[in-house]
Design an enzyme around this catalytic site. Structure first.
Site, short mmCIF file in Angstrom:
data_model
loop_
_atom_site.label_atom_id
_atom_site.label_comp_id
_atom_site.label_asym_id
_atom_site.label_seq_id
_atom_site.Cartn_x
_atom_site.Cartn_y
_atom_site.Cartn_z
N GLN A 65 -7.27 15.09 3.28
CA GLN A 65 -6.58 14.31 2.19
C GLN A 65 -7.74 13.55 1.28
O GLN A 65 -8.93 13.97 1.63
CB GLN A 65 -6.81 13.00 3.60
CG GLN A 65 -6.09 11.89 1.94
CD GLN A 65 -5.49 10.88 3.08
OE1 GLN A 65 -6.16 10.03 3.26
NE2 GLN A 65 -3.95 10.71 3.76
N ARG B 135 -0.58 9.44 -0.26
CA ARG B 135 -1.67 9.57 -1.42
C ARG B 135 -1.78 11.72 -1.67
O ARG B 135 -2.05 11.60 -2.77
CB ARG B 135 -3.31 8.84 -0.27
CG ARG B 135 -3.17 8.30 -0.12
CD ARG B 135 -4.17 7.79 0.60
NE ARG B 135 -4.57 6.41 0.26
CZ ARG B 135 -5.50 5.63 1.15
NH1 ARG B 135 -6.42 6.91 2.49
NH2 ARG B 135 -6.00 5.02 1.30
N GLU C 17 -6.90 1.86 -3.30
CA GLU C 17 -5.51 1.87 -2.73
C GLU C 17 -5.32 0.09 -3.32
O GLU C 17 -3.30 0.60 -4.37
CB GLU C 17 -5.03 2.43 -1.86
CG GLU C 17 -3.17 3.23 -2.30
CD GLU C 17 -2.98 3.98 -1.36
OE1 GLU C 17 -1.53 3.56 -0.75
OE2 GLU C 17 -3.76 4.65 -1.00
N HIS D 123 -11.84 12.65 1.16
CA HIS D 123 -11.63 11.45 1.48
C HIS D 123 -11.33 11.20 3.38
O HIS D 123 -12.36 10.39 3.68
CB HIS D 123 -10.77 10.58 0.72
CG HIS D 123 -10.63 8.85 1.05
ND1 HIS D 123 -11.23 8.06 1.42
CD2 HIS D 123 -9.23 8.48 1.85
CE1 HIS D 123 -11.38 6.89 1.88
NE2 HIS D 123 -9.51 6.80 1.77
N ARG E 37 -2.49 10.68 5.89
CA ARG E 37 -2.57 9.07 6.09
C ARG E 37 -1.57 8.71 5.19
O ARG E 37 -1.97 8.18 4.46
CB ARG E 37 -3.61 9.32 7.20
CG ARG E 37 -4.32 8.26 7.34
CD ARG E 37 -5.39 7.68 7.76
NE ARG E 37 -6.34 7.41 6.00
CZ ARG E 37 -6.76 6.24 5.43
NH1 ARG E 37 -6.04 5.53 6.14
NH2 ARG E 37 -7.87 6.96 4.63
N HIS F 128 -8.73 11.50 -1.59
CA HIS F 128 -7.88 10.71 -1.90
C HIS F 128 -7.66 10.69 -3.17
O HIS F 128 -8.44 10.64 -4.39
CB HIS F 128 -9.10 9.01 -1.81
CG HIS F 128 -8.55 8.31 -1.68
ND1 HIS F 128 -8.12 7.06 -3.27
CD2 HIS F 128 -7.97 6.39 -1.01
CE1 HIS F 128 -7.94 6.45 -3.29
NE2 HIS F 128 -7.35 6.10 -1.62
N LEU G 83 -14.80 5.78 -3.98
CA LEU G 83 -13.51 5.13 -4.14
C LEU G 83 -13.40 4.05 -4.55
O LEU G 83 -14.06 2.94 -4.63
CB LEU G 83 -13.14 4.86 -2.15
CG LEU G 83 -11.49 4.65 -1.95
CD1 LEU G 83 -11.43 6.46 -2.38
CD2 LEU G 83 -11.12 4.76 -0.71
N PHE H 111 1.07 -1.07 0.62
CA PHE H 111 0.12 0.17 -0.09
C PHE H 111 0.91 0.97 0.36
O PHE H 111 2.04 1.06 -0.28
CB PHE H 111 -0.98 0.07 1.04
CG PHE H 111 -2.17 0.19 0.97
CD1 PHE H 111 -3.09 -0.85 0.18
CD2 PHE H 111 -3.32 1.18 1.68
CE1 PHE H 111 -4.28 -0.88 -0.53
CE2 PHE H 111 -4.38 0.97 1.43
CZ PHE H 111 -5.13 0.06 0.16
#
Length: 603
Positions: free
Chosen positions: A234, A309, A253, A380, A415, A236, A250, A121
């Site tokens: 954030q 991200r 990832e 996100h 994050r 995404h 979404l 990730f």
């Protein structure tokens, strides 16, 4: 005095996602009475939408992984504005929380020798995400919910909290209403845990569910708690942009973790064009090495699609702005290309990414085993939130705790994917444990009946107005302001304009009108949500104006570089004595030498 349904608990947990359920379970295990508030139905919290996995250094796929690497990755991803103690506790305790979840019945994907499988990730040096296909959040909620119902916890479904009640400086309870019939509810509690999630519905394009209206942040702020890091929202990088029916939803990832690549309209992998110096030594500089990394080659470096991200999202925006975007203002995310690398590519994709395959096939008529998806940044996650003590998760208001996305500190300026789910488990447990301890050590506070009467009267004001605006229109206009002026790329002039628009929206909010009665009235629900949305929107905007640098998820077009001198601080927001929002700068706490050495060793 009006008659309210009244309930008495030692600990009241507001929010029934991963953090709330874990807090409720832990509080009950410590021998106190617990009430759990759900804004929707139990099991429908936004946590179910988390797809990729739970970040924990189990070392099942790569034995080089450990808590020190996870800690260093988290701090680096957060641009060192994280609360280092929270990052340390998270990295150390996440493996035990995952194994605990497994012991309670969670079914994870497995390695060939039967251990929990872990995947790559963004921002994580090694494969670290324990997962169930791409439905990990759903499995987590199912497991926690099943465990929760045996703990003698009373659940109030479809219930919304309007106000936190206090006795002097400490909490005494909460006041809310039943969404179905509009009946007011009074909860007396010695301690309260806020686990209400994020703020995504302040923006037009978001991956967040309808519940994410910033309730917890606003409730805590108005109760006197401090908010922190609110400028760090954030986006995404991969949300659906086409067709319109699925815009903002979404795309995990995990698609990139399994080998998916990002392409512009010229069919070029643009992520190789700009690799941050901070990650250069850990990032592949050619496509072949990147592919080998996704297939488990321990000698290969990760592809640039798996950078943090904030960076990936800004690179996508750059391609769009410079005219290399897809037809619908996005870029292409392609997992189908792996058919050039493996004979059974279609079956492999369906096995590894079942939800993504079905979601695109049913909702967008796109077969991801054969064609690329059009994606772009979507609102996100909120890194900022209620400022809490790292060990106990108690806020600056005695008896008021917070966990999960509603709390700040762990993630800093950005994050890492997968850290959210382990955050829920680690700090949900701690919040429940210390809330129970606080409840045992303190008596029930007094609640002012006249204050409660006034809160109820104010909540019903929209029904009394003969003229006024539709609350849905005010919310729509707020989302437009935040999306256009306080989005992924920010500028001082736009932020100042946003503040002017927010002042107008506050005035419009005070005059919204609701028709009908209190039963099943979505207009009334929206009118009450607006106070929270406006509070968090103002907090985000004020903090974004104050941070005159670019760091993590906060990018200032007029201040594109980091400011090493002025930027090494957290921004704290508190309600002033005059009721106005105040922004303060607090220097980041010095890190102990042993933790500093870990970061040096991991560079």
């Amino acid at each position: 005095m009006s008659t309210f349904d009244t309930y008495n608990y030692d600990v009241l947990v507001i929010g029934a996602g991963g953090a709330g359920l874990r807090a409720a379970i832990e509080a009950a295990a410590n021998g106190v009475t617990v009430g759990l508030i759900c804004k929707s139905l139990l099991g429908k919290a936004h946590t179910v939408m988390a797809e990729g996995g739970i970040a924990a250094a189990l070392s099942n796929v790569d034995e080089r992984d450990n808590w020190r690497v996870h800690f260093a990755d988290t701090m680096r991803g957060g641009q060192y504005l994280n609360d280092w103690r929270m990052a340390e506790l998270h990295a150390k305790e996440a493996p035990d929380r995952v194994r605990e979840l497994e012991a309670w019945g969670a079914l994870f994907d497995r390695t060939k020798d039967g251990r929990i499988l872990q995947r790559n990730f963004g921002g994580h040096k090694y494969p670290r995400l324990a997962h169930v296909g791409d439905r990990t959040g759903l499995e987590m909620i199912r497991t926690l919910q099943d465990h929760c119902i045996y703990q003698d916890i009373e659940v109030h479904m479809e219930c919304t909290i309007i106000t936190i009640l206090k006795d002097g400086e400490r909490v005494a309870g909460a006041f809310g209403y039943e969404r179905e019939k509009g009946q007011f509810k009074l909860f007396r509690a010695k301690a309260i845990v806020i686990a209400t999630g994020g703020i995504g519905r302040a923006y037009k394009i978001t991956s967040n569910s309808w519940e994410y209206t910033g309730d917890g942040h606003s409730l805590a702020y108005n109760a006197g708690a401090e908010l922190m890091d609110m400028e760090f929202v954030q986006f995404h990088p991969t949300g659906m942009v086409w067709p319109p029916s699925v815009r903002g939803i979404l795309v995990t990832e995990g698609v990139r973790g399994e080998g998916g690549i990002l392409l512009n309209s010229e069919h070029k992998r643009f992520m190789f064009n700009e690799i941050p110096e901070l990650y250069r030594q850990q990032t592949a500089d050619n496509e072949e090495e990147g592919w080998r990394y996704t297939q488990g080659d321990k000698q290969a470096k990760r592809p640039p699609e798996l950078l943090t991200r904030d960076h990936v999202a800004r690179c996508i925006v750059r391609e769009i702005r410079e005219g290399r975007g897809s037809p619908h203002n996005g870029v292409y995310l392609d997992i189908s290309w792996i058919k050039t690398k493996m004979a059974n590519a279609a079956d492999h994709i369906k096995k590894k990414l079942p939800s993504m395959y079905n979601q695109f096939k049913k909702l967008a008529d796109i077969d991801i085993t054969k064609e690329a998806m059009e994606v772009g940044p979507t609102t996100h996650y909120m890194m900022g939130g209620i400022r809490v003590h790292a060990e106990t998760q108690m806020s600056t208001v005695p008896g008021l705790f917070a966990a999960g996305e509603a709390a700040a500190g762990l993630h800093g300026a950005n994050r890492l994917g997968g850290n959210s789910l382990s955050d829920l488990l680690v700090f949900g447990k701690r919040a429940g444990e210390y809330a129970a301890r606080f409840a045992k050590e303190n008596t029930q506070g007094n609640i002012d009946d006249r204050q409660v009467e006034m809160i109820a009267k104010n909540a019903l004001e929209p029904f009394d107005r003969t003229e006024g605006e539709n609350p849905f229109q005010v919310q729509f206009d707020l989302q437009e302001v935040m999306q256009n002026l306080v989005g992924i790329v920010r500028h001082e002039q736009e932020l100042l304009k946003a503040m002017q628009e927010l002042e107008k929206l506050y005035d419009r909010f005070s005059k919204v009108r609701v028709i009908g009665n209190r039963e099943y009235n979505n207009g009334w629900h929206t009118a009450l949500d607006l106070q929270h949305l406006l509070t968090v929107s103002e907090a985000i905007t004020r903090a974004a104006i104050e941070r005159k640098e670019s760091r993590g998820a906060h990018f200032r077009e007029d201040h594109p570089e980091k400011d090493a001198r002025a930027g090494n601080c957290n921004l704290i927001i508190v309600k002033g004595d005059d009721g106005q929002m105040v922004v303060k700068r607090v220097p980041v706490r010095d890190m102990p030498p042993d933790l500093k050495q870990i970061i040096e060793d991991m560079k």
